[in-house]
Enzyme design. Structure first.
Site, PDB file in Angstrom:
ATOM      1  N   MET A   1       0.897  -1.305  -0.016  1.00  0.00           N
ATOM      2  CA  MET A   1      -0.041  -0.027  -0.053  1.00  0.00           C
ATOM      3  C   MET A   1       0.523   1.295   0.028  1.00  0.00           C
ATOM      4  O   MET A   1       1.166   1.787  -1.166  1.00  0.00           O
ATOM      5  CB  MET A   1      -0.891   0.127   1.056  1.00  0.00           C
ATOM      6  CG  MET A   1      -2.193  -0.820   0.980  1.00  0.00           C
ATOM      7  SD  MET A   1      -3.611  -0.151   1.482  1.00  0.00           S
ATOM      8  CE  MET A   1      -3.611  -0.605   3.333  1.00  0.00           C
ATOM      9  N   CYS A   2       1.318   1.538   1.026  1.00  0.00           N
ATOM     10  CA  CYS A   2       2.107   3.027   1.326  1.00  0.00           C
ATOM     11  C   CYS A   2       1.066   4.224   1.483  1.00  0.00           C
ATOM     12  O   CYS A   2      -0.028   4.114   0.600  1.00  0.00           O
ATOM     13  CB  CYS A   2       3.104   3.308   0.229  1.00  0.00           C
ATOM     14  SG  CYS A   2       4.466   2.190  -0.065  1.00  0.00           S
TER      15      CYS A   2
END
Lengths: 299, 230
Positions: A1-2
């Site tokens: 994700m981040c």
């Protein structure tokens, strides 16, 4: 994700609150990226003619006075300003960006130069946002612009060096949500042209590619337009320079981004939750940026 | 729906799970205000009561998803997949919406008063989506049934790999997706658009002047299953 966040303040009355604004933004997005956290803070507080170098110590209790003595012996310059930031330090010196980064690295190869420029300071470390921000005192920092990143590692290891932002040219910083699929090819091509890399991280390749274009005279729009053409993969990129903040999303647009603008600031984040605490956010125009469009905000 | 009682639920005091479970216990006709949404995801999901729910601010992902009955209004912006898998009822967003508006919805009406981002109506299986402003790229991607109305402009690859959903666009279409084509507007279309624009409260859409986009049916064929109904 981040998770990625950015804020560019239009109202100088808020400059003193930059850290207070950006820390909760990062903290909320820790769920999208608990591995490491980083932030680039832009503040015009360097002494006249000096460049700020953000230096990462190899460990706690590093001998910074010894490092400064070596700098004086080696380059014949004393830092005009030395600021301790947690384990790390920001040194302001008249050393120019052409020679400074390499020289500072050579004094002690275990010290990393995480960013340099007249405005930028870069702090990054392994760990969730709240911890990392606390470690470096981000909350108390002033400035006019900040971009940050909470990382969930996919393409390379979880280390301090692999954390975002990648600030590889003067006052330039890049954060990335997503992954590039053809970065190894581009990296080989850049390496053939003499570009040196600090890590095997895919996002660093994009940062070096953009920095190369801008060194040849491209503006952020042109650099990001070329990035769209050359890089394959999934990405939402947030690029900051001394005078601008810009975003671009790939043609699939499966990595999110939300933009909010008020009379006082432009703020961007992977999810709206990261913007919910900003002042007067309920008055902001909020939207999701289009794929393959470059949005640039500058003074 | 005449409001029986007014209930206020605050995201400042309650978790999303507590709010949704409270909503499930309320009798039909209750008027509910969800305050301080602050970008929370999954608000008012899986509600089958005939409630009148207002979310008082910007909200996150999957707002009003999997609902079968309530009328939901969001006084602000929403994140991805508003009204995802909606069965019946309405979801009205007074601001802009992110990607995948009404993904896989089977019925009901989803109204976006601002712009919708990419892939609005992806895999739509029934019901209607009405966007007052512009719609992002790949709107109507692989949509199977129901209606999409875009009051403004549509971005690239409109109706890519369409099945039986019909898309109407009031403004310009930047490009059509694979197997989508523009077709002549019939009287039945004008009636369908008038009805939908009226239900959505769009006075800026002129039903006679929209563009009808439907599947050219060169990519999907059910010849092998021609005795089956779909």
């Amino acid at each position: 994700m981040c998770g990625i966040v950015g804020i560019r303040l239009k109202n100088p009355g808020l400059f003193g609150d930059l850290g207070e604004l950006v820390v909760p933004m990062l903290d909320v997005l820790a769920a999208r990226g608990p591995d490491s956290t980083g932030v680039a803070i832009y503040c015009h507080d360097a002494p006249d003619g000096a460049i700020k170098y953000s230096l990462c110590a190899p460990g706690p209790n590093y001998d910074w006075p010894g490092y400064v003595a070596s700098l004086e012996a080696r380059a014949g310059v004393l830092p005009v300003e030395f600021r301790r930031r947690g384990r790390d330090a920001v040194i302001a010196t008249p050393l120019g960006p052409a020679t400074g980064p390499r020289l500072l690295q050579e004094i002690d190869p275990s010290v990393k130069v995480f960013g340099f420029g007249t405005a930028i300071e870069v702090y990054k470390d392994v760990g969730p946002a709240a911890e990392v921000c606390e470690r470096y005192g981000i909350q108390a920092m002033a400035g006019y612009q900040a971009i940050g990143h909470t990382r969930m590692a996919t393409e390379s290891a979880v280390t301090i060096e692999h954390s975002h932002p990648f600030a590889v040219a003067a006052d330039l910083a890049l954060v990335h949500n997503g992954s590039f699929s053809n970065y190894a090819t581009i990296r080989r091509r850049l390496a053939d042209d003499g570009v040196r890399f600090d890590t095997d991280n895919d996002s660093e390749v994009a940062a070096r590619y953009i920095a190369g274009l801008m060194a040849s005279g491209a503006d952020t729009d042109e650099a990001l337009r070329n990035t769209l053409k050359v890089f394959d993969g999934f990405f939402t990129l947030l690029l900051a320079t001394e005078h601008s903040m810009a975003i671009v999303r790939d043609s699939f647009a499966c990595k999110p981004m939300v933009v909010a603008e008020t009379a006082d600031y432009i703020a961007v984040a992977s999810e709206y939750v990261a913007l919910a605490d900003l002042p007067d956010i309920e008055k902001a125009e909020v939207f999701e940026p289009m794929p393959e469009e470059i949005y640039t905000w500058q003074a | 729906m005449a409001g029986l009682t007014a209930v206020e639920l605050s995201c400042g005091d309650m978790t999303v799970r507590e709010i949704n479970s409270t909503l499930r216990g309320l009798p039909d006709g209750t008027v509910v205000r969800i305050s301080q949404p602050r970008g929370r995801h999954n608000l008012a999901v899986g509600i089958s009561g005939r409630l009148d729910i207002t979310i008082a601010g910007n909200a996150g992902y999957f707002i009003g998803g999997l609902c079968d009955g309530p009328d939901i209004t969001v006084a602000g912006f929403v994140g991805w997949s508003v009204g995802e898998n909606l069965g019946s009822g309405t979801v009205r967003v007074q601001g802009n919406a992110s990607e995948c508006v009404g993904a896989s919805a089977r019925g009901g009406l989803i109204v976006i008063e601002g712009d919708a981002s990419s892939r609005a109506g992806i895999s739509l299986k029934g019901g209607s989506i009405a966007v007052a402003g512009d719609a992002g790229h790949m709107t109507g991607f692989m949509a199977q049934a129901g209606t999409i109305l875009v009051g403004g402009d549509a971005a690239d690859s409109l109706g890519d790999s369409l099945y039986e959903t019909i898309i109407y666009v009031g403004g310009k279409i930047r490009s059509l997706g694979s197997d989508a084509r523009v077709e002549e507007l019939t009287e039945a279309d004008v009636a369908r658009v008038s009805e939908l624009a009226s239900a959505a409260g769009f006075s800026h859409v002129s039903a006679e002047n929209v563009t009808r986009v439907a599947s050219a049916k060169s990519l999907y064929r059910f010849d092998a299953l021609k005795d089956q109904r779909y």
